[in-house]
Scaffold this motif. Structure first.
Motif, short mmCIF file in Angstrom:
data_model
loop_
_atom_site.label_atom_id
_atom_site.label_comp_id
_atom_site.label_asym_id
_atom_site.label_seq_id
_atom_site.Cartn_x
_atom_site.Cartn_y
_atom_site.Cartn_z
N SER A 29 64.64 6.34 26.68
CA SER A 29 63.50 6.10 27.58
C SER A 29 62.89 7.42 28.04
O SER A 29 61.66 7.57 28.08
CB SER A 29 63.94 5.28 28.79
N VAL A 30 63.74 8.37 28.39
CA VAL A 30 63.24 9.67 28.86
C VAL A 30 62.56 10.42 27.71
O VAL A 30 61.48 10.99 27.89
CB VAL A 30 64.38 10.54 29.44
N TYR A 31 63.15 10.38 26.53
CA TYR A 31 62.56 11.08 25.38
C TYR A 31 61.22 10.47 25.00
O TYR A 31 60.24 11.19 24.78
CB TYR A 31 63.52 11.03 24.19
N VAL A 75 65.34 15.34 37.07
CA VAL A 75 65.17 16.33 38.14
C VAL A 75 65.70 17.69 37.71
O VAL A 75 65.12 18.73 38.04
CB VAL A 75 65.85 15.85 39.44
N ARG A 76 66.81 17.69 36.95
CA ARG A 76 67.43 18.94 36.54
C ARG A 76 66.94 19.45 35.19
O ARG A 76 67.38 20.51 34.72
CB ARG A 76 68.95 18.74 36.48
N PHE A 77 66.04 18.71 34.57
CA PHE A 77 65.58 19.03 33.22
C PHE A 77 64.85 20.38 33.20
O PHE A 77 64.12 20.73 34.11
CB PHE A 77 64.63 17.94 32.72
N LEU A 78 65.08 21.15 32.13
CA LEU A 78 64.38 22.40 31.89
C LEU A 78 63.70 22.36 30.54
O LEU A 78 64.35 22.01 29.54
CB LEU A 78 65.35 23.58 31.96
N PRO A 79 62.41 22.69 30.47
CA PRO A 79 61.54 23.12 31.57
C PRO A 79 61.31 21.98 32.58
O PRO A 79 61.52 20.81 32.23
CB PRO A 79 60.23 23.48 30.84
N PRO A 80 60.88 22.31 33.82
CA PRO A 80 60.72 21.29 34.85
C PRO A 80 59.84 20.13 34.38
O PRO A 80 58.78 20.33 33.79
CB PRO A 80 60.05 22.06 36.00
N VAL A 113 55.10 10.25 25.14
CA VAL A 113 53.92 9.46 25.52
C VAL A 113 53.07 10.21 26.56
O VAL A 113 51.85 10.22 26.49
CB VAL A 113 54.33 8.08 26.07
N GLU A 114 53.74 10.88 27.50
CA GLU A 114 53.04 11.60 28.55
C GLU A 114 52.70 13.04 28.16
O GLU A 114 52.24 13.83 28.98
CB GLU A 114 53.88 11.60 29.84
N GLU A 115 52.96 13.37 26.87
CA GLU A 115 52.64 14.69 26.32
C GLU A 115 53.30 15.83 27.10
O GLU A 115 52.71 16.89 27.33
CB GLU A 115 51.13 14.90 26.22
N PHE A 116 54.53 15.58 27.53
CA PHE A 116 55.39 16.64 28.04
C PHE A 116 56.14 17.17 26.83
O PHE A 116 57.14 16.62 26.40
CB PHE A 116 56.35 16.08 29.10
N ASN A 117 55.61 18.22 26.25
CA ASN A 117 55.98 18.60 24.89
C ASN A 117 57.32 19.33 24.79
O ASN A 117 57.41 20.54 24.99
CB ASN A 117 54.87 19.46 24.28
N VAL A 118 58.35 18.56 24.49
CA VAL A 118 59.66 19.13 24.16
C VAL A 118 60.15 18.47 22.88
O VAL A 118 60.03 17.25 22.73
CB VAL A 118 60.69 18.91 25.29
N ASN A 119 60.64 19.25 21.95
CA ASN A 119 61.16 18.65 20.72
C ASN A 119 62.57 18.13 20.97
O ASN A 119 63.17 18.37 22.01
CB ASN A 119 61.11 19.64 19.55
N ILE A 120 63.12 17.45 19.98
CA ILE A 120 64.43 16.81 20.16
C ILE A 120 65.53 17.84 20.41
O ILE A 120 66.46 17.59 21.19
CB ILE A 120 64.78 15.91 18.94
N SER A 121 65.42 19.02 19.82
CA SER A 121 66.43 20.06 20.04
C SER A 121 66.41 20.56 21.48
O SER A 121 67.45 20.75 22.10
CB SER A 121 66.21 21.23 19.08
#
Length: 346
Positions: free
Chosen positions: A129-131, A90-95, A136-144
């Motif tokens: 699990s979140v990463y 919920v608090r993740f950025l980007p949303p 899988v859902e192509e919410f594109n954020v790299n590990i950094s």
């Protein structure tokens, strides 16, 4: 089988591209939809007992009850980390889109159907699990970017996540496509607007329906019911709150032509969902500290990234990999040398 198991569901984009499938033929229904809470409790108890049997030889019988976690304690700890997972998303950025949260929670819940928290710490599996769900859902954020949302040693978190990613996929048997109830919910709204004249403002149902699905994420509903059943239960629950009678929509539109037995089964499933969501037990935060201390003494150190055993095992794995690579390079150099000698006529 309820009629709503056959409703068409479109999954969000996945790593292999845009995949559409029928829920009734999915791995989710075949392998990850269980008969009821009793079956889930039994499977989790078996995972708990399996771990204890594998590690009990070093612990006296008198001390075992106080040393190892009980199935009930594991359940409390899992629910605690499910709450943390939801707050993190919920608090993740980007949303972060809700279907990423839904997929992450589904992975986490599935993992602990057959595995004990004593074997794999829920903090490690939660983050992984979140990463994995993000990828899988192509919410594109790299590990950094991902670990940038965490407080503490971000390099350590990145190492843990990447170290457990393949393990998580393996334990899920690579069944990574998750059918969430958010898409069917939109389908019901469209259906209500186009095929049912009994509701003037369908959008009034949205807030209550979304709140219902949010609450369902804190239960095992995704392991027991189809996404369309969950979405329908959400719509009907919201309808009750808004004093909208949707009975004629269900009987006259959704179940038009269905026999009496089919209708009865569907109504029963919806009632089960609403009961489970409404009657979920509150989190018992006062017990979590004690359980976590207990976990630290009985957890499998071979799967603890901070333990010397784990680090030694990792070093051995890298050494073996380096040795294999050296042998492969030597074979390639030898083959190249022989090829050059043939070309030169030596």
């Amino acid at each position: 089988m309820s009629l709503f198991l056959h409703l068409y569901v479109i999954t969000p984009p996945t790593l292999s591209g845009i995949i559409t499938s029928m829920f009734s033929t999915s791995s989710q229904l075949k392998y990850w939809t269980f008969n009821g809470e009793t079956e889930l409790a039994e499977l989790r108890k078996e995972a708990n007992q399996r771990f204890i049997q594998e590690h009990e030889s070093s612990i006296s019988i008198e001390k075992q009850a106080k040393y190892f976690l009980t199935p009930g304690e594991e359940k409390l700890l899992i629910r605690h980390f499910e709450f943390i997972l939801r707050e993190f998303c919920v608090r993740f950025l980007p949303p972060m889109p809700k279907y990423v949260l839904g997929t992450a929670l589904t992975y986490f819940k599935r993992f602990y159907v057959h595995n004990s928290v004593m074997d794999y710490h829920p903090r490690d599996i939660m983050l992984t699990s979140v990463y994995l769900a993000s990828k899988v859902e192509e919410f594109n954020v790299n590990i950094s970017q991902f670990v940038g949302n965490l407080k503490g040693d971000r390099d350590k978190f990145a190492s843990i996540i990447l170290g457990f990613e393949l393990l998580l996929m393996d334990k899920l048997h690579y069944h990574l496509t998750v059918h969430n109830p958010f898409r069917p919910l939109e389908g019901f709204f469209i259906d209500l607007k186009t095929k049912f004249k009994g509701v003037e403002d369908v959008e009034k149902l949205r807030k209550g329906a979304e709140e219902f699905l949010d609450k369902s994420l804190a239960t095992d509903a995704c392991l027991l019911f189809s996404p369309s059943q969950l979405a329908l239960a959400a719509v009907l629950s919201s309808g009750t709150k808004e004093s909208m009678n949707l009975e004629s929509y269900v009987t006259g539109v959704l179940l038009k032509g269905a026999n009496e037995d089919e209708m009865r089964k569907t109504v029963y499933q919806i009632k089960r969902i609403r009961y489970i969501v409404k009657n979920q037990e509150p989190l018992q935060r006062d017990q979590i500290g004690h359980i976590q201390k207990k976990l630290e003494q009985c957890r499998n150190q071979e799967n603890n990234p901070e333990s010397e055993i784990y680090k030694r095992k990792l070093d051995e794995m890298f050494e073996e990999e380096e040795e294999l690579q050296s042998k492969k390079r030597a074979r390639m150099e030898e083959a190249q040398k022989k090829e050059e000698q043939l070309l030169l006529g030596k």
